[in-house]
Design a protein around this motif. Structure first.
Motif, PDB file in Angstrom:
ATOM      1  N   PHE A  54       1.071  -0.993   0.237  1.00 36.79           N
ATOM      2  CA  PHE A  54      -0.198  -0.240  -0.243  1.00 36.79           C
ATOM      3  C   PHE A  54       0.827   0.917  -0.040  1.00 36.79           C
ATOM      4  N   VAL A  55       1.859   1.320   0.742  1.00 33.27           N
ATOM      5  CA  VAL A  55       2.509   2.225   0.981  1.00 33.27           C
ATOM      6  C   VAL A  55       3.503   2.913  -0.185  1.00 33.27           C
ATOM      7  N   LEU A  56       3.939   1.664  -0.737  1.00 35.84           N
ATOM      8  CA  LEU A  56       4.697   1.712  -1.983  1.00 35.84           C
ATOM      9  C   LEU A  56       3.971   1.809  -2.854  1.00 35.84           C
ATOM     10  N   GLY A  57       3.092   1.427  -3.048  1.00 29.21           N
ATOM     11  CA  GLY A  57       1.914   1.808  -4.185  1.00 29.21           C
ATOM     12  C   GLY A  57       1.653   3.531  -4.358  1.00 29.21           C
ATOM     13  N   LEU A  58       1.038   4.105  -3.526  1.00 36.04           N
ATOM     14  CA  LEU A  58       1.401   5.054  -3.382  1.00 36.04           C
ATOM     15  C   LEU A  58       2.375   6.035  -3.401  1.00 36.04           C
ATOM     16  N   LEU A  59       3.418   5.840  -2.382  1.00 34.08           N
ATOM     17  CA  LEU A  59       4.216   7.018  -3.068  1.00 34.08           C
ATOM     18  C   LEU A  59       4.661   6.617  -4.391  1.00 34.08           C
ATOM     19  N   GLY A  60       4.646   5.629  -5.329  1.00 32.79           N
ATOM     20  CA  GLY A  60       4.793   5.404  -6.801  1.00 32.79           C
ATOM     21  C   GLY A  60       3.716   6.312  -7.806  1.00 32.79           C
ATOM     22  N   LEU A  61       2.965   6.476  -7.473  1.00 33.33           N
ATOM     23  CA  LEU A  61       1.889   7.716  -7.399  1.00 33.33           C
ATOM     24  C   LEU A  61       3.143   8.659  -7.887  1.00 33.33           C
ATOM     25  N   LEU A  62       3.751   9.450  -7.177  1.00 26.85           N
ATOM     26  CA  LEU A  62       4.274  10.664  -6.640  1.00 26.85           C
ATOM     27  C   LEU A  62       6.132  10.117  -7.660  1.00 26.85           C
ATOM     28  N   VAL A  63       6.674   8.979  -7.139  1.00 24.39           N
ATOM     29  CA  VAL A  63       7.815   8.951  -7.707  1.00 24.39           C
ATOM     30  C   VAL A  63       8.831   7.003  -8.458  1.00 24.39           C
ATOM     31  N   LEU A  64       9.434   7.530  -8.803  1.00 19.64           N
ATOM     32  CA  LEU A  64       9.987   6.391  -8.992  1.00 19.64           C
ATOM     33  C   LEU A  64       8.702   5.416  -9.357  1.00 19.64           C
ATOM     34  N   ASN A  65       7.838   5.566 -10.672  1.00 17.21           N
ATOM     35  CA  ASN A  65       6.579   4.766 -10.519  1.00 17.21           C
ATOM     36  C   ASN A  65       6.994   3.195 -11.469  1.00 17.21           C
ATOM     37  N   VAL A  66       8.059   2.932 -11.755  1.00 16.80           N
ATOM     38  CA  VAL A  66       8.546   2.324 -12.828  1.00 16.80           C
ATOM     39  C   VAL A  66       8.926   1.459 -11.551  1.00 16.80           C
ATOM     40  N   VAL A  67      10.060   1.571 -10.890  1.00 18.62           N
ATOM     41  CA  VAL A  67       9.411   0.703  -9.747  1.00 18.62           C
ATOM     42  C   VAL A  67       9.361   0.740  -9.440  1.00 18.62           C
ATOM     43  N   LEU A  68       8.256   1.571  -7.780  1.00 17.41           N
ATOM     44  CA  LEU A  68       7.908   1.172  -6.971  1.00 17.41           C
ATOM     45  C   LEU A  68       6.042  -0.213  -7.390  1.00 17.41           C
ATOM     46  N   GLY A  69       5.902   0.583  -8.625  1.00 15.30           N
ATOM     47  CA  GLY A  69       4.465  -0.028  -9.378  1.00 15.30           C
ATOM     48  C   GLY A  69       4.653  -1.674  -9.103  1.00 15.30           C
ATOM     49  N   PRO A  70       5.686  -2.610  -9.630  1.00 15.95           N
ATOM     50  CA  PRO A  70       5.274  -3.226  -9.568  1.00 15.95           C
ATOM     51  C   PRO A  70       5.809  -3.920  -8.924  1.00 15.95           C
ATOM     52  N   VAL A  71       7.249  -3.258  -7.601  1.00 18.05           N
ATOM     53  CA  VAL A  71       7.481  -4.035  -6.792  1.00 18.05           C
ATOM     54  C   VAL A  71       5.389  -4.357  -5.419  1.00 18.05           C
ATOM     55  N   ALA A  72       4.787  -2.955  -5.338  1.00 17.72           N
ATOM     56  CA  ALA A  72       3.648  -2.899  -4.916  1.00 17.72           C
ATOM     57  C   ALA A  72       2.424  -3.941  -5.514  1.00 17.72           C
ATOM     58  N   ILE A  73       2.883  -4.467  -6.815  1.00 18.21           N
ATOM     59  CA  ILE A  73       2.149  -5.292  -7.349  1.00 18.21           C
ATOM     60  C   ILE A  73       2.766  -6.469  -6.690  1.00 18.21           C
ATOM     61  N   ALA A  74       3.856  -6.404  -6.794  1.00 17.73           N
ATOM     62  CA  ALA A  74       4.055  -8.278  -5.845  1.00 17.73           C
ATOM     63  C   ALA A  74       4.262  -8.638  -4.738  1.00 17.73           C
ATOM     64  N   LEU A  75       4.755  -7.458  -3.829  1.00 20.21           N
ATOM     65  CA  LEU A  75       4.031  -7.356  -2.444  1.00 20.21           C
ATOM     66  C   LEU A  75       2.869  -7.521  -2.377  1.00 20.21           C
ATOM     67  N   ALA A  76       1.909  -6.718  -2.903  1.00 19.01           N
ATOM     68  CA  ALA A  76       0.392  -7.128  -2.997  1.00 19.01           C
ATOM     69  C   ALA A  76      -0.264  -8.389  -2.954  1.00 19.01           C
ATOM     70  N   SER A  77       0.236  -9.060  -4.324  1.00 25.88           N
ATOM     71  CA  SER A  77       0.173 -10.585  -4.355  1.00 25.88           C
ATOM     72  C   SER A  77       0.579 -11.459  -4.145  1.00 25.88           C
ATOM     73  N   LEU A  78       1.920 -11.355  -3.552  1.00 24.15           N
ATOM     74  CA  LEU A  78       2.052 -12.534  -2.148  1.00 24.15           C
ATOM     75  C   LEU A  78       1.533 -12.281  -1.072  1.00 24.15           C
ATOM     76  N   ALA A  79       1.113 -10.910  -0.627  1.00 24.21           N
ATOM     77  CA  ALA A  79       0.402 -11.739   0.944  1.00 24.21           C
ATOM     78  C   ALA A  79      -0.993 -11.994   0.716  1.00 24.21           C
ATOM     79  N   LEU A  80      -1.526 -11.419  -0.652  1.00 24.38           N
ATOM     80  CA  LEU A  80      -2.640 -12.377  -0.703  1.00 24.38           C
ATOM     81  C   LEU A  80      -3.242 -13.571  -1.415  1.00 24.38           C
ATOM     82  N   TRP A  81      -2.207 -13.801  -1.581  1.00 29.15           N
ATOM     83  CA  TRP A  81      -1.666 -15.387  -1.682  1.00 29.15           C
ATOM     84  C   TRP A  81      -1.296 -16.471  -0.449  1.00 29.15           C
ATOM     85  N   ARG A  82      -0.454 -15.993   0.296  1.00 27.52           N
ATOM     86  CA  ARG A  82       0.014 -16.277   1.490  1.00 27.52           C
ATOM     87  C   ARG A  82      -1.432 -15.840   2.863  1.00 27.52           C
TER      88      ARG A  82
END
Length: 88
Positions: free
Chosen positions: A24-52
């Protein structure tokens, strides 16, 4: 043996809850800076958290949505500038 199993299970739940909040925090921060990096990291972390099976399912879903929004914003700015990067 019975005493260690719930403690181990709870530690794993804390990890997945932390992943959901971090997504959540990285996705929110990614809207402002480094969205090319933080967007995929947020997607991966969220998917892993939901899967677990995180207890913070709402935060994980928000992190997933914000990670996707990061990439959509990146594509929108890139198409507006006709470049491979964007700046404000």
């Amino acid at each position: 043996m019975q005493l260690t199993a719930p403690a181990t299970r709870r530690a794993g739940a804390r990890d997945t809850d932390g992943m959901a909040v971090a997504a959540f925090v990285l996705g929110l921060l990614g809207l402002l800076v480094l969205n090319v990096v933080l967007g995929p990291v947020a997607i991966a972390l969220a998917s892993l958290a939901l899967w677990r099976g995180t207890a913070r399912r709402g935060r994980a879903l928000l992190g997933l949505g914000l990670g996707i929004a990061d990439l959509v914003v990146l594509v929108a700015f890139m198409s507006a500038d006709h470049t491979l990067s964007w700046s404000l």
